[in-house]
Design a protein around this motif. Structure first.
Motif, PDB file in Angstrom:
ATOM      1  N   ILE A 120       0.844  -1.204   0.000  1.00  0.00           N
ATOM      2  CA  ILE A 120       0.000   0.000   0.000  1.00  0.00           C
ATOM      3  C   ILE A 120       0.877   1.251   0.000  1.00  0.00           C
ATOM      4  CG2 ILE A 120      -1.601   1.379   1.407  1.00  0.00           C
ATOM      5  CD1 ILE A 120      -2.876  -1.308   2.261  1.00  0.00           C
ATOM      6  N   GLU A 121       1.908   1.233   0.817  1.00  0.00           N
ATOM      7  CA  GLU A 121       2.799   2.386   0.915  1.00  0.00           C
ATOM      8  C   GLU A 121       3.468   2.709  -0.424  1.00  0.00           C
ATOM      9  OE1 GLU A 121       6.552   3.924   3.668  1.00  0.00           O
ATOM     10  OE2 GLU A 121       5.740   1.917   3.951  1.00  0.00           O
ATOM     11  N   HIS A 122       3.714   1.692  -1.250  1.00  0.00           N
ATOM     12  CA  HIS A 122       4.424   1.882  -2.512  1.00  0.00           C
ATOM     13  C   HIS A 122       3.529   1.738  -3.745  1.00  0.00           C
ATOM     14  CE1 HIS A 122       7.561   0.947   0.444  1.00  0.00           C
ATOM     15  NE2 HIS A 122       8.240   1.852  -0.237  1.00  0.00           N
ATOM     16  N   ALA A 123       2.239   1.621  -3.544  1.00  0.00           N
ATOM     17  CA  ALA A 123       1.321   1.407  -4.665  1.00  0.00           C
ATOM     18  C   ALA A 123       1.162   2.666  -5.508  1.00  0.00           C
ATOM     19  CB  ALA A 123      -0.049   0.964  -4.149  1.00  0.00           C
ATOM     20  N   ALA A 124       0.977   2.458  -6.796  1.00  0.00           N
ATOM     21  CA  ALA A 124       0.661   3.564  -7.698  1.00  0.00           C
ATOM     22  C   ALA A 124      -0.816   3.903  -7.540  1.00  0.00           C
ATOM     23  CB  ALA A 124       0.948   3.157  -9.139  1.00  0.00           C
ATOM     24  N   VAL A 125      -1.134   5.160  -7.689  1.00  0.00           N
ATOM     25  CA  VAL A 125      -2.534   5.590  -7.632  1.00  0.00           C
ATOM     26  C   VAL A 125      -3.086   5.572  -9.045  1.00  0.00           C
ATOM     27  CG1 VAL A 125      -4.103   7.475  -7.020  1.00  0.00           C
ATOM     28  CG2 VAL A 125      -2.110   7.013  -5.593  1.00  0.00           C
ATOM     29  N   THR A 126      -4.270   5.014  -9.208  1.00  0.00           N
ATOM     30  CA  THR A 126      -4.915   4.959 -10.509  1.00  0.00           C
ATOM     31  C   THR A 126      -6.321   5.549 -10.404  1.00  0.00           C
ATOM     32  OG1 THR A 126      -5.387   3.526 -12.398  1.00  0.00           O
ATOM     33  CG2 THR A 126      -5.903   2.643 -10.233  1.00  0.00           C
ATOM     34  N   ILE A 127      -6.853   5.962 -11.511  1.00  0.00           N
ATOM     35  CA  ILE A 127      -8.192   6.548 -11.548  1.00  0.00           C
ATOM     36  C   ILE A 127      -9.213   5.443 -11.808  1.00  0.00           C
ATOM     37  CG2 ILE A 127      -9.680   8.212 -12.733  1.00  0.00           C
ATOM     38  CD1 ILE A 127      -7.352   9.480 -11.180  1.00  0.00           C
ATOM     39  N   LEU A 128     -10.304   5.495 -11.098  1.00  0.00           N
ATOM     40  CA  LEU A 128     -11.398   4.545 -11.282  1.00  0.00           C
ATOM     41  C   LEU A 128     -12.551   5.275 -11.952  1.00  0.00           C
ATOM     42  CD1 LEU A 128     -12.690   1.737 -10.550  1.00  0.00           C
ATOM     43  CD2 LEU A 128     -13.557   2.864  -8.500  1.00  0.00           C
ATOM     44  N   ASP A 129     -13.050   4.725 -13.047  1.00  0.00           N
ATOM     45  CA  ASP A 129     -14.232   5.300 -13.688  1.00  0.00           C
ATOM     46  C   ASP A 129     -15.459   5.015 -12.835  1.00  0.00           C
ATOM     47  OD1 ASP A 129     -12.851   6.226 -15.902  1.00  0.00           O
ATOM     48  OD2 ASP A 129     -13.142   4.364 -17.013  1.00  0.00           O
ATOM     49  N   ARG A 130     -16.206   6.069 -12.509  1.00  0.00           N
ATOM     50  CA  ARG A 130     -17.448   5.927 -11.736  1.00  0.00           C
ATOM     51  C   ARG A 130     -18.541   6.737 -12.418  1.00  0.00           C
ATOM     52  NH1 ARG A 130     -18.064   4.485  -6.593  1.00  0.00           N
ATOM     53  NH2 ARG A 130     -19.231   6.311  -5.983  1.00  0.00           N
ATOM     54  N   TRP A 131     -19.722   6.165 -12.478  1.00  0.00           N
ATOM     55  CA  TRP A 131     -20.861   6.853 -13.055  1.00  0.00           C
ATOM     56  C   TRP A 131     -21.979   6.919 -12.038  1.00  0.00           C
ATOM     57  CZ3 TRP A 131     -18.340   2.952 -15.743  1.00  0.00           C
ATOM     58  CH2 TRP A 131     -17.644   3.361 -16.874  1.00  0.00           C
ATOM     59  N   LYS A 132     -22.666   8.031 -12.042  1.00  0.00           N
ATOM     60  CA  LYS A 132     -23.867   8.196 -11.234  1.00  0.00           C
ATOM     61  C   LYS A 132     -25.040   8.016 -12.197  1.00  0.00           C
ATOM     62  CE  LYS A 132     -26.271  11.623  -8.430  1.00  0.00           C
ATOM     63  NZ  LYS A 132     -26.186  12.987  -7.892  1.00  0.00           N
ATOM     64  N   VAL A 133     -25.873   7.031 -11.927  1.00  0.00           N
ATOM     65  CA  VAL A 133     -27.002   6.720 -12.794  1.00  0.00           C
ATOM     66  C   VAL A 133     -28.295   7.073 -12.057  1.00  0.00           C
ATOM     67  CG1 VAL A 133     -28.210   4.892 -14.044  1.00  0.00           C
ATOM     68  CG2 VAL A 133     -25.717   4.836 -13.869  1.00  0.00           C
ATOM     69  N   THR A 134     -29.087   7.929 -12.685  1.00  0.00           N
ATOM     70  CA  THR A 134     -30.375   8.325 -12.117  1.00  0.00           C
ATOM     71  C   THR A 134     -31.473   7.950 -13.101  1.00  0.00           C
ATOM     72  OG1 THR A 134     -29.302  10.191 -11.025  1.00  0.00           O
ATOM     73  CG2 THR A 134     -31.694  10.251 -11.174  1.00  0.00           C
TER      74      THR A 134
END
Length: 126
Positions: free
Chosen positions: A86-100
């Motif tokens: 965890i201390e050395h992990a790369a940060v990545t973007i997660l796609d999230r959608w809000k569905v209404t």
């Protein structure tokens, strides 16, 4: 966290702490709960999130190479090794959608639902 006290309390307590990280211990539902709560807090820079896969559904943890359950954490060297990763992990973007879902006149039929999309092959934090 519990059914009566969610992640809001912890996020509030750490909001002014620079560069804090979150370790979610649970499955996909718990991770989604924490991510949704982070989104509602309107952080300028949201804290990275790692997963200790302790739920019944650990699909996101598997995709991000954190493992499919606590047994896989043990096979990868245990909790100390996980914390090191965890201390050395790369940060990545997660796609999230809000569905209404709305009717013709724009009336919302149900509360919004959040959906995640993820693909990955190495240890990442969200």
């Amino acid at each position: 966290m519990s059914s009566t006290h969610g992640p809001e309390i912890g996020l509030y307590l750490f909001k002014k702490v620079p560069h804090f990280r979150i370790l979610v211990c649970g499955g996909d539902g718990t991770v989604c709960w924490v991510l949704s709560t982070i989104e509602k807090q309107n952080f300028v820079s949201p804290p990275p999130v790692a997963i200790l896969p302790a739920g019944t559904g650990n699909d996101l943890a598997r995709v991000l190479s954190w493992g499919g359950g606590l047994g896989s954490v043990e096979r990868q060297g245990g909790l100390c090794t996980l914390l090191h990763h965890i201390e050395h992990a790369a940060v990545t973007i997660l796609d999230r959608w809000k569905v209404t879902i709305v009717k013709n006149q724009g009336k919302q039929l149900q509360p919004p639902k959040y959906m995640n999309n993820y693909l990955g092959t190495s240890k990442h934090m969200l």
